[in-house]
Design a protein around this motif. Structure first.
Motif, PDB file in Angstrom:
ATOM      1  N   LEU A 156       0.818  -1.213   0.000  1.00  0.00           N
ATOM      2  CA  LEU A 156       0.000   0.000   0.000  1.00  0.00           C
ATOM      3  C   LEU A 156       0.851   1.262   0.000  1.00  0.00           C
ATOM      4  N   LEU A 183       1.085   3.250  -3.078  1.00  0.00           N
ATOM      5  CA  LEU A 183      -0.044   4.101  -3.452  1.00  0.00           C
ATOM      6  C   LEU A 183      -0.213   5.174  -2.384  1.00  0.00           C
ATOM      7  N   TYR A 205      -3.660   6.238  -1.193  1.00  0.00           N
ATOM      8  CA  TYR A 205      -4.605   5.179  -0.829  1.00  0.00           C
ATOM      9  C   TYR A 205      -5.554   5.612   0.285  1.00  0.00           C
ATOM     10  N   PHE A 257      -7.877   4.177  -8.531  1.00  0.00           N
ATOM     11  CA  PHE A 257      -6.650   3.667  -7.917  1.00  0.00           C
ATOM     12  C   PHE A 257      -5.725   3.147  -9.017  1.00  0.00           C
ATOM     13  N   LEU A 298      -5.567  -5.382  -4.437  1.00  0.00           N
ATOM     14  CA  LEU A 298      -5.932  -4.036  -3.991  1.00  0.00           C
ATOM     15  C   LEU A 298      -7.409  -3.966  -3.638  1.00  0.00           C
ATOM     16  N   ILE A 318      -9.080  -2.712  -0.061  1.00  0.00           N
ATOM     17  CA  ILE A 318     -10.129  -1.692   0.077  1.00  0.00           C
ATOM     18  C   ILE A 318     -11.291  -2.229   0.899  1.00  0.00           C
TER      19      ILE A 318
END
Length: 265
Positions: A133, A136, A139, A208, A220, A224
């Motif tokens: 993560l 990103l 995120y 994303f 991913l 989430i």
């Protein structure tokens, strides 16, 4: 030996007793931790000298007592038994207690327990997941956007649930037939002018991607849904197609679009 420098790190309900006579403690200590009672040896609390518990019971600090004379620690006592069991015998908590005990070990600054917990599940898995993560940086912000948009739509419609369109894509798309033979690694680069030709934003609520890792789109999506569940929010998702926006030379975006259904009660 614990030094008085620890005074600045003590909880606000403890008073540093520097300059005062050293306090003496009985060999057996009765504790009231947030309303839950425990009995243990003084040596157990002092097992590791660089901890908050060792400092509290070093004799250098005043510790409040309850009406029955037990030493009072203003902390939730639900997992203090796990703390004591580690101090007594090095016993680690059962798996479903690990995350909560880790938080308590941070508070009490018990380094050996923190080291042991970080090598066990689910903390080990969480470290691996977080490494993904970290690729990103947006995120958490996107997660907040999902919650805010879903809440606003549900309130506007007086509905039990709300639906959002979310784009999740791993690589920049599309890859043209000319480019595909060159696409032999996780990293693919176009020149600035080439990238500009393909640049656009899908018509979705949240997007994303892209990222560079073995972890794929489904990994991913799992993150989430799991992170929303940690906040008590039920989310179901399904792929409803791809972005069909026309770019150039008969190429289309083709990024996958997912419908998220957020249920509020």
């Amino acid at each position: 030996m614990v030094t008085t420098a620890f005074c600045s790190d003590m909880p606000s309900h403890l008073v540093c007793a520097s300059g005062a006579p050293r306090l003496e403690f009985p060999e057996v200590i009765s504790l009231n931790v947030g309303g839950t009672y425990f009995t243990t040896r003084l040596s157990t609390l002092r097992r590791y000298e660089d901890t908050m518990l060792a400092a509290m019971f070093s004799g250098r600090h005043h510790i409040p007592r309850d009406a029955e004379g037990r030493f009072f620690i203003d902390r939730d006592g639900a997992y203090f038994r796990d703390i004591l069991n580690f101090l007594r015998e090095g016993e680690l908590p059962q798996r479903d207690h690990v995350m909560a005990v880790h938080r308590e070990a941070l508070y009490y600054a018990i380094g050996p327990l923190l080291d042991s917990l970080e090598d066990t599940q689910p903390l080990t898995g969480e470290k691996v997941r977080q490494a993904f993560l970290d690729l990103l940086p947006y995120y958490k912000d996107n997660l907040e956007r999902i919650v805010e948009i879903a809440k606003l739509r549900a309130m506007q419609r007086k509905a039990r649930f709300a639906k959002l369109k979310i784009c999740v894509y791993k690589e920049e798309m599309p890859i043209t037939p000319y480019e595909r033979p060159l696409f032999n690694s996780l990293r693919f680069e176009r020149t600035a002018s080439e990238a500009k030709l393909f640049e656009h934003h899908c018509e979705v609520d949240v997007s994303f991607g892209p990222w560079e890792a073995v972890a794929d789109v489904y990994d991913l999506l799992h993150c989430i849904v799991s992170d929303l569940a940690e906040r008590g929010i039920t989310a179901d998702q399904q792929c409803i197609g791809v972005c069909d926006k026309h770019l150039i030379n008969h190429y289309y975006c083709k990024r996958p679009i997912y419908e998220f259904k957020i249920t509020w009660w």
